[in-house]
Scaffold this active site. Sequence first.
Site, mmCIF file in Angstrom:
data_model
loop_
_atom_site.group_PDB
_atom_site.id
_atom_site.type_symbol
_atom_site.label_atom_id
_atom_site.label_comp_id
_atom_site.label_asym_id
_atom_site.label_seq_id
_atom_site.Cartn_x
_atom_site.Cartn_y
_atom_site.Cartn_z
ATOM 1 N N ASP A 72 1.025 -1.350 -0.218
ATOM 2 C CA ASP A 72 -0.006 -0.119 -0.183
ATOM 3 C C ASP A 72 1.073 1.219 -0.180
ATOM 4 O O ASP A 72 2.276 1.013 0.203
ATOM 5 C CB ASP A 72 -0.999 -0.208 1.211
ATOM 6 N N GLU A 98 -10.591 6.723 4.571
ATOM 7 C CA GLU A 98 -9.390 5.939 5.460
ATOM 8 C C GLU A 98 -9.498 6.541 7.008
ATOM 9 O O GLU A 98 -10.409 6.770 7.231
ATOM 10 C CB GLU A 98 -8.228 6.386 4.707
HETATM 11 C C1 GLC Z 1 -4.347 4.206 0.081
HETATM 12 C C2 GLC Z 1 -5.282 3.128 0.303
HETATM 13 C C3 GLC Z 1 -5.522 2.031 -0.660
HETATM 14 C C4 GLC Z 1 -5.336 3.061 -2.237
HETATM 15 C C5 GLC Z 1 -3.915 3.154 -2.151
HETATM 16 C C6 GLC Z 1 -3.835 4.063 -3.315
HETATM 17 O O1 GLC Z 1 -3.590 4.598 1.289
HETATM 18 O O2 GLC Z 1 -5.076 2.279 1.501
HETATM 19 O O3 GLC Z 1 -6.704 1.610 -0.625
HETATM 20 O O4 GLC Z 1 -5.559 1.808 -3.208
HETATM 21 O O5 GLC Z 1 -3.590 4.076 -0.843
HETATM 22 O O6 GLC Z 1 -4.529 5.289 -3.380
#
Ligand code: GLC
Length: 653
Positions: A328, A523
């Site tokens: 991530d 988030e």
């Molecule tokens: C974020 C998320 C993830 C996402 C990634 C790219 O922090 O946790 O779900 O796909 O970054 O944006």
Amino acid sequence: MLRILCRTSVLAALLVWLVSPAMAAQSADDAERAIAHAARWPRTRSVGLIDPKIERWIDGVIGQMTLEEKVGQMIQADISTIRPEDLSIYPIGSILAGGDSPPLNGEDRSNASAWLETARAFRSGSVEARPGRAAIPILFGIDAVHGHNNVVGATIFPHNIGLGATRDSRLIRRIGVITARETAATGIDWVFAPTLAVPQDDRWGRTYEGYAESPELVRPYARAMVLGLQGEPRKRRGVLDGYVAATAKHFVADGGTRDGIDQGDADIDEKELIRIHAAAYEDAIEAGVMTVMVSYSSWQGVKNHANESLITDVLKGRMGFAGFVIGDWNGHGQVPGCTDDSCPQAINAGIDMLMAPTAWRRLFENTVRQAQSGEISLARIDDAVRRILRVKARLGLFERERPFEGRPVIGIAEHRAVAREAVRKSLVLLKNNGGVLPIKGSAHVLVAGAAADDIGVACGGWTLSWQGTGNTNAHFPNGQSIYGGIREAVTTMGGRAELSPDGNYSVKPDVAIVVFGERPYAEMKGDIRTLGYQATDKSDLALMKSLKANGIPVVAVFLSGRPLWVNPELNVADAFVAAWLPGTEGGGVADVLIGDVAGRSRYDFTGKLSFSWPKRVDQTRLNIGQTPYEPLFPYGYGLTYRKRAELPPVPED
Ligand code: GLC
């Protein structure tokens, strides 16, 4: 041998042991406790990813690649920090558009053509002929998590919590097909969806990204969305036919952390980890999912990004996942001993591509050095590159033509119709005392509430911006607000709809629809400590009370990313509808709430809760199959016009 030595968690425990016995004991326990036992996990296999002919071709490509080119394939940069011309120096294999990253034209809210130009610019940068360099097309990923939600004009579907209420896997697959088409038409080949979280504590800011609190529903949805996005495994031609790569995320137990803390620790035993949080990955892998994203969260105190037993032994070994694993957003940087620009631990744990939005240059240089020194084995590098090339080949990226690009499919009527159907099917009727719903089409309707005419609020997070904030209706040229849908419905039937966010009116209406709820978030910014809605400022309750005091029946339409404690609001309203985060097709709400001129329903409610609704504000872990289980409305609850029931007052203490 090297792999055993690189078992990060044990290594960390040994290092700590040298420092302090107490910490060593705890950390050694943690390390021991956080090791998954592959034989206890389901045995599966990726379908449609390995083709002997393609594997032989990959052998040839890998054979020509330098170590720098191999490592470059394992690094993903964000388009806010890399330019197409950088690719002539750094052989980076993938880019992403983070939630707040604009296309190359710099406009955060841009239409499809700006995104297509961006995709083409990076692609040509990646395949530009260079002496001695294999031309490997870049892989472009984006969070199209409820439609192609970064693009102005795209069809925005209800977020997953609302799709869970539809109980319609076929609809999920149709949504996947449409999302893939609108994404592929802009030259983007990979979406970071579906989220397979099974949220257990609804205070988590990402609850709405989960389909349900039970794997029983997430499993068929995982299969449906992967097939919708990627196409049938054995017949797929990828982007050539308007499909994209999908991502099963976030592996594993992202929705199982203590107190619902985002990126927190899932302090659960391995049995629960497998039974609740891993189940849907079985279905995604068997549907041929091409990528898996690792969760920021930890399991039993150890960061998933460094857990080799989960990523390599379980996911790639026992579960036979043959695509590639991506970390991530700087998730590797959270691993003890790592930084955003250096993390051999994550690669040795089995992550094939690191999402390095800002530090990608230094990460590339450091990782090359770590491969040269043997800290990362060449076998591990070659395995990662093979998996990445396998996905790029299965997606059709090496084909010269991209016939689907530029197709005028963004936000077209047939796509919006499916989204409107999804809105109708996502609505859950929690209360309808006195049969105040459906509203006669000829009625005079007051539409109140701050969210009544706000498409951005109806879309929620992950919409044009990361948090979904800062949007106006003008940013949704193809969308319709909930008020817009109500006005359109009653006007065609001789009725009248009056927009009044604060509830004021000159002529007393027959009924008031109050559209209220949570402001957009994403988030960790959506993490809350109490389930009480407007715990300190009961302004929406006051609005409904004032309308009731004037003898006006009140229909509450509640927009939220999760069930919340709303007993006072439930008691005041005559009818109460859980509408979740419906997206751009607000007309779907009116389809169900507004009947015909005779007051007969045009569409009935079919939505059923996929998350239990709390009776008390302290019921923070309230999930079907777990005890104690005393919800106000249970998993699967939903009234209909045919199945009416009067809701007595609910406790407000
Ligand atoms: C974020 C998320 C993830 C996402 C990634 C790219 O922090 O946790 O779900 O796909 O970054 O944006």
